[in-house]
Design an enzyme around this catalytic site. Sequence first.
Site, PDB file in Angstrom:
ATOM      1  N   GLU A 287       0.796  -1.221   0.000  1.00 58.37           N
ATOM      2  CA  GLU A 287       0.000   0.000   0.000  1.00 58.37           C
ATOM      3  C   GLU A 287       0.831   1.276   0.000  1.00 58.37           C
ATOM      4  O   GLU A 287       0.514   2.217   0.737  1.00 58.37           O
ATOM      5  CB  GLU A 287      -0.929  -0.017   1.214  1.00 58.37           C
ATOM      6  CG  GLU A 287      -0.237   0.071   2.593  1.00 58.37           C
ATOM      7  CD  GLU A 287       0.147  -1.269   3.208  1.00 58.37           C
ATOM      8  OE1 GLU A 287       0.407  -2.232   2.450  1.00 58.37           O
ATOM      9  OE2 GLU A 287       0.222  -1.356   4.446  1.00 58.37           O
ATOM     10  N   HIS A 311      -8.088  -4.087  -1.179  1.00 63.15           N
ATOM     11  CA  HIS A 311      -7.309  -4.188   0.055  1.00 63.15           C
ATOM     12  C   HIS A 311      -6.273  -3.060   0.157  1.00 63.15           C
ATOM     13  O   HIS A 311      -6.239  -2.314   1.136  1.00 63.15           O
ATOM     14  CB  HIS A 311      -6.632  -5.561   0.110  1.00 63.15           C
ATOM     15  CG  HIS A 311      -5.801  -5.777   1.331  1.00 63.15           C
ATOM     16  ND1 HIS A 311      -6.262  -6.435   2.436  1.00 63.15           N
ATOM     17  CD2 HIS A 311      -4.537  -5.395   1.637  1.00 63.15           C
ATOM     18  CE1 HIS A 311      -5.333  -6.453   3.375  1.00 63.15           C
ATOM     19  NE2 HIS A 311      -4.259  -5.830   2.901  1.00 63.15           N
ATOM     20  N   GLU A 312      -5.451  -2.927  -0.868  1.00 65.75           N
ATOM     21  CA  GLU A 312      -4.378  -1.922  -0.801  1.00 65.75           C
ATOM     22  C   GLU A 312      -4.962  -0.506  -0.762  1.00 65.75           C
ATOM     23  O   GLU A 312      -4.443   0.369  -0.078  1.00 65.75           O
ATOM     24  CB  GLU A 312      -3.398  -2.078  -1.964  1.00 65.75           C
ATOM     25  CG  GLU A 312      -2.762  -3.468  -2.106  1.00 65.75           C
ATOM     26  CD  GLU A 312      -2.212  -4.056  -0.815  1.00 65.75           C
ATOM     27  OE1 GLU A 312      -1.851  -3.301   0.108  1.00 65.75           O
ATOM     28  OE2 GLU A 312      -2.162  -5.304  -0.723  1.00 65.75           O
ATOM     29  N   HIS A 315      -6.061   0.484   2.708  1.00 66.95           N
ATOM     30  CA  HIS A 315      -4.947   0.923   3.561  1.00 66.95           C
ATOM     31  C   HIS A 315      -4.750   2.442   3.520  1.00 66.95           C
ATOM     32  O   HIS A 315      -4.108   2.996   4.405  1.00 66.95           O
ATOM     33  CB  HIS A 315      -3.641   0.263   3.119  1.00 66.95           C
ATOM     34  CG  HIS A 315      -3.379  -1.075   3.736  1.00 66.95           C
ATOM     35  ND1 HIS A 315      -3.357  -1.277   5.094  1.00 66.95           N
ATOM     36  CD2 HIS A 315      -3.091  -2.278   3.178  1.00 66.95           C
ATOM     37  CE1 HIS A 315      -3.069  -2.557   5.348  1.00 66.95           C
ATOM     38  NE2 HIS A 315      -2.908  -3.181   4.199  1.00 66.95           N
ATOM     39  N   GLU A 334      -3.933  -4.408   9.338  1.00 66.04           N
ATOM     40  CA  GLU A 334      -4.404  -5.453   8.416  1.00 66.04           C
ATOM     41  C   GLU A 334      -5.824  -5.953   8.697  1.00 66.04           C
ATOM     42  O   GLU A 334      -6.567  -6.245   7.763  1.00 66.04           O
ATOM     43  CB  GLU A 334      -3.415  -6.627   8.388  1.00 66.04           C
ATOM     44  CG  GLU A 334      -2.021  -6.245   7.886  1.00 66.04           C
ATOM     45  CD  GLU A 334      -1.994  -5.682   6.457  1.00 66.04           C
ATOM     46  OE1 GLU A 334      -2.986  -5.840   5.720  1.00 66.04           O
ATOM     47  OE2 GLU A 334      -0.968  -5.071   6.084  1.00 66.04           O
ATOM     48  N   ASP A 389       8.444  -9.587  10.316  1.00 61.94           N
ATOM     49  CA  ASP A 389       7.946 -10.280   9.125  1.00 61.94           C
ATOM     50  C   ASP A 389       7.354 -11.646   9.489  1.00 61.94           C
ATOM     51  O   ASP A 389       6.484 -12.167   8.791  1.00 61.94           O
ATOM     52  CB  ASP A 389       9.061 -10.487   8.088  1.00 61.94           C
ATOM     53  CG  ASP A 389       9.384  -9.199   7.331  1.00 61.94           C
ATOM     54  OD1 ASP A 389       8.631  -8.211   7.476  1.00 61.94           O
ATOM     55  OD2 ASP A 389      10.402  -9.175   6.613  1.00 61.94           O
ATOM     56  N   TYR A 397      -4.912 -10.480   9.917  1.00 62.24           N
ATOM     57  CA  TYR A 397      -5.833 -10.149   8.828  1.00 62.24           C
ATOM     58  C   TYR A 397      -7.245 -10.655   9.134  1.00 62.24           C
ATOM     59  O   TYR A 397      -8.204  -9.893   9.156  1.00 62.24           O
ATOM     60  CB  TYR A 397      -5.374 -10.796   7.514  1.00 62.24           C
ATOM     61  CG  TYR A 397      -4.128 -10.203   6.914  1.00 62.24           C
ATOM     62  CD1 TYR A 397      -2.869 -10.521   7.410  1.00 62.24           C
ATOM     63  CD2 TYR A 397      -4.203  -9.341   5.824  1.00 62.24           C
ATOM     64  CE1 TYR A 397      -1.720  -9.992   6.845  1.00 62.24           C
ATOM     65  CE2 TYR A 397      -3.048  -8.808   5.250  1.00 62.24           C
ATOM     66  CZ  TYR A 397      -1.815  -9.140   5.762  1.00 62.24           C
ATOM     67  OH  TYR A 397      -0.689  -8.614   5.203  1.00 62.24           O
TER      68      TYR A 397
HETATM   69  N1  BES Z   1       0.985  -4.409   3.852  1.00 68.22           N
HETATM   70  C1  BES Z   1       0.766  -5.697   3.323  1.00 68.22           C
HETATM   71  C2  BES Z   1       2.016  -6.383   2.866  1.00 68.22           C
HETATM   72  C3  BES Z   1       3.077  -6.582   3.939  1.00 68.22           C
HETATM   73  C4  BES Z   1       2.764  -6.794   5.266  1.00 68.22           C
HETATM   74  C5  BES Z   1       4.399  -6.550   3.577  1.00 68.22           C
HETATM   75  C6  BES Z   1       3.769  -6.952   6.208  1.00 68.22           C
HETATM   76  C7  BES Z   1       5.399  -6.726   4.519  1.00 68.22           C
HETATM   77  C8  BES Z   1       5.085  -6.918   5.852  1.00 68.22           C
HETATM   78  C9  BES Z   1      -0.245  -5.664   2.179  1.00 68.22           C
HETATM   79  O1  BES Z   1      -1.247  -4.737   2.335  1.00 68.22           O
HETATM   80  C10 BES Z   1      -0.916  -7.002   2.146  1.00 68.22           C
HETATM   81  O2  BES Z   1      -1.543  -7.345   3.104  1.00 68.22           O
HETATM   82  N2  BES Z   1      -0.774  -7.725   1.043  1.00 68.22           N
HETATM   83  C11 BES Z   1      -1.364  -9.034   0.870  1.00 68.22           C
HETATM   84  C12 BES Z   1      -2.491  -8.987  -0.106  1.00 68.22           C
HETATM   85  C13 BES Z   1      -3.818  -8.812   0.495  1.00 68.22           C
HETATM   86  C14 BES Z   1      -4.884  -8.836  -0.561  1.00 68.22           C
HETATM   87  C15 BES Z   1      -4.131  -9.796   1.597  1.00 68.22           C
HETATM   88  C16 BES Z   1      -0.326  -9.936   0.275  1.00 68.22           C
HETATM   89  O3  BES Z   1       0.681  -9.437  -0.199  1.00 68.22           O
HETATM   90  O4  BES Z   1      -0.554 -11.148   0.254  1.00 68.22           O
HETATM   91 ZN    ZN Z   2      -2.585  -5.236   3.915  1.00 68.98          ZN
END
Ligand code: BES
Ligand code: ZN
Length: 619
Positions: A287, A311-312, A315, A334, A389, A397
């Site tokens: 995002e 989703h993005e 955010h 999330e 991470d 989520y």
């Molecule tokens: N912000 C996240 C990606 C993220 C979280 C990167 C923590 C590094 C550390 C992003 O918004 C996200 O949740 N992406 C998901 C997709 C979403 C549709 C569930 C993904 O990348 O799977």
């Molecule tokens: Zn996210």
Amino acid sequence: MNVRWLIRLIYFIICVTVSIQSRGATVADPHSYAQPSKVSVKHLDLDLKVDFSQKVLEGLATWSLDRKDTTAKLILDVRGLEIIDIKAVADGPALSHRISPNDPIFGSKLEVDLPAGVNSIRIHYRTKPDASGLQWVGPEGTAGGNQPFLYSQSQAIHARSWVPCQDSPTVRFTYSAKVQVDPALRAVMSAVSEDSRTGKSDGVYQFEQAKPIPSYLLALAVGRLDFKPIGPRSGVYAEPETLQKAAAEFVDTEAMIQAVEKRYGPYAWGRYDLLVLPPSFPFGGMENPVVTFATPTILAGDKSLVSLVAHELAHSWSGNLVTNATWHDFWLNEGFTTYVEGRIMEDLFGPERGDFERRLGYEELLAELKEVPAPDQRLLPDFAGRDPDDGVTRIPYEKGRLLLYQLEMRLGRETFDTFMRGWFTDNAWKSVTTADFVAYYQTKLKPETNVALKGLDLGEWLNKPGVPESAVVPVSERLTKQVDLSRKWSSGEMKTDDLMTAEWSTQDWLAFLNHLPEKLPISLMTELDKKAQLTDKSNAEVAHVWFLLAIRSGYTAADAATDAYISRIGRRKLVVPLYKAILMLPNGKARATALFGKARSGYHPITAGTLERQLQGDR
Ligand code: BES
Ligand code: ZN
């Protein structure tokens, strides 16, 4: 005024002062060395040169400072950065500084001595080719195949590997940047830039982010990019080969923005653009303000995977406007976002789609709860000393969404929407903790006296593993229908010919395939493949589930396609489970090791790291 009232007034003033001061600044972030309560950064002026031949960014980072404690040093986070010099002004004397030994997770603490009167510093530095927050993609990893590509991924704590910064979501700053690239390429950042949309023949790009952001939203991409508008304030950056397809896939973006605006208040970031990355991007989407970074694996051709855009985009409110103060509060980013994503999908595509995706999410949560150790199943877990991470599971989520969904069901949509709008408005541009959420919940919803909230134990959601008994389990009729077909077909009660697969949506396929037994007889796999060409299916999510099933069932006709998929795509969610399944096979270790050996150089360090641990049998 009598004395009693005077005392009350003084007490009130003290309380307000304490609560204002305790916002943000005093929240300790275990994942950053910075001490923003003493000296914090306010504005960044970044000047970067992008050198693809060395895989190095060379830069000047000028930080203006807020010296709350004038005797304190400035503390920044860095990881693997080569610091050339630090000065107060370009031609001034060097400022003394120290860099602590590198910690594999947190990098190093950079401590800079600040003489009296110095309110900004200028750091001349270079990144390392293996910076954890950057991926230098060779031409072979791109759609065009003839130019390299660079992109950053700063969340959670990787910004420090490409910009010396206070790498904590408790700290916000504005930024401006100048980025110099090969004129054949284009630069895009998480900031407004006319230059990015038009391209620059001299390769020098200017950016301005006038809204205060946390460091994890610093972002840069450089590649052979083109731009196509798709709405009044939206457009797509992609390589020319994918631009049309991406623009068609994302046509509903403006409608999505309006759907959120009408519920929670105006979009705060000016433009909302999307950037399609090479397939090695380890996530689905990120995002980054002004420009969401996205994996090309969502370009299904039928808009069936655009919940990622929802989703993005969500955010932009939950995360970018109201930011989790630490990575322990990640569910505030999330969980809220996943909830809002569901509402957008429902607004645009109807309640059936909303129910369906919410139920799929719930099932993913149940599956994840079997894998994740109990303490990490809490919405408010403890990741101190660990890599944030590792906290990226379905728990923040989907358990987060489930809590908000329960509130919606109990309070009714209207009341709950008002609560959410208030949350975003009252906390705009702030970093918030879970304790802030609890306090807000108590003030606004008065749970002790509110009959609608009877028996709902917020503490249980936040501090206990698993899903509370009181949760409202999402149901989807459409999904139930697919589950039923799945059972009937796999048990032989129904013939392959009688499945109406031609009419199935992506979601129908996911539900059907997800509910099949772990393994199927080769005869059934062969029949279904013949009927629906699953091995050749271009939808990356459906292909993923099919390949999993093929690996477990020993359906070797899909082996070549599986291997090709695994070496082309680096999205962690899609490749890691496939490696895991291969590793479970009798000769799996050899096949997985060989595959990884070939594909490794194309993977992002995050995906490569996860897979390395897998292959060593750690997790
Ligand atoms: N912000 C996240 C990606 C993220 C979280 C990167 C923590 C590094 C550390 C992003 O918004 C996200 O949740 N992406 C998901 C997709 C979403 C549709 C569930 C993904 O990348 O799977
Ligand atoms: Zn996210």
